[in-house]
Design an enzyme around this catalytic site. Sequence first.
Site, PDB file in Angstrom:
ATOM      1  N   GLU A  12       5.976   6.828 -11.820  1.00 39.87           N
ATOM      2  CA  GLU A  12       5.000   7.683 -10.960  1.00 39.87           C
ATOM      3  C   GLU A  12       4.238   6.933  -9.959  1.00 39.87           C
ATOM      4  O   GLU A  12       3.504   7.449  -9.058  1.00 39.87           O
ATOM      5  CB  GLU A  12       4.010   8.219 -12.026  1.00 39.87           C
ATOM      6  CG  GLU A  12       4.641   9.061 -12.956  1.00 39.87           C
ATOM      7  CD  GLU A  12       3.409   9.365 -13.947  1.00 39.87           C
ATOM      8  OE1 GLU A  12       3.667  10.664 -14.569  1.00 39.87           O
ATOM      9  OE2 GLU A  12       2.478   8.890 -14.381  1.00 39.87           O
ATOM     10  N   ASP A 197       7.743  19.375 -16.046  1.00 34.67           N
ATOM     11  CA  ASP A 197       8.475  20.311 -16.955  1.00 34.67           C
ATOM     12  C   ASP A 197       7.506  21.449 -17.379  1.00 34.67           C
ATOM     13  O   ASP A 197       6.017  21.571 -16.846  1.00 34.67           O
ATOM     14  CB  ASP A 197       8.682  19.685 -18.327  1.00 34.67           C
ATOM     15  CG  ASP A 197       7.342  18.915 -18.800  1.00 34.67           C
ATOM     16  OD1 ASP A 197       6.795  19.233 -19.772  1.00 34.67           O
ATOM     17  OD2 ASP A 197       6.773  17.637 -18.282  1.00 34.67           O
TER      18      ASP A 197
END
Length: 232
Positions: A12, A197
């Site tokens: 990230e 997701d």
Amino acid sequence: MKIGIIGAMEEEVTLLRDKIDNRQTITLGGCEIYTGQLNGTEVALLKSGIGKVAAALGATLLLEHSKPDVIINTGSAGGLASTLKVGDIVVSDEARYHDADVTAFGYEYGQLPGCPAGFKADDKLIAAAESCIRELNLNAVRGLIVSGDAFINGSVGLAKIRHNFPDAVAVEMEATAIAHVCYNFNVPFVVVRAISDVADQQSHLSFDEFLAVAAKQSTLMVETLVQKLAHG
């Protein structure tokens, strides 16, 4: 202006870290802080580690060491809003804990004693993020983001979150802890994350497959947002 940026995982932060000029690295309390310039703007990027404690520790260290004027929390999230798909953006207007329960003493679900029920993101940062979204022509949802020390990968956990927080647009594991620390330090914050997701029984498979997509999208958003905040 100095802008603080917090991501939990290596995946990230790596794209943003590689874009920082004159980069210096310091390790504090198991967290890594990268300082320098992102397209000419002073930034301090923190890799906190996963979960609420790691995020709170990291946010505190970042605020004490680098003293940023604002905090942006970036990374990935599980989508709860029906319109969200992988790669879409979520922007917080508020963050709450989904795994805190002191309701026996009259508090709202998710509220801790001595704290508000939710931590409000800064209106100016929200507006700047939404302006970036329009410029980049991205699909995005603004709303409540909920956090807890669990990866939501089953119908029971998902149903509980939907029951307790029917308006939540995304779920993840750090944002509310960061918001909590910013609240205590009186530092403006906003959460800008990309969907990796859709929270369901297959979310662990989607997360592994699409984390890189989410990281690319969130990096694009943060880089654009930093420019906008620096130059108005």
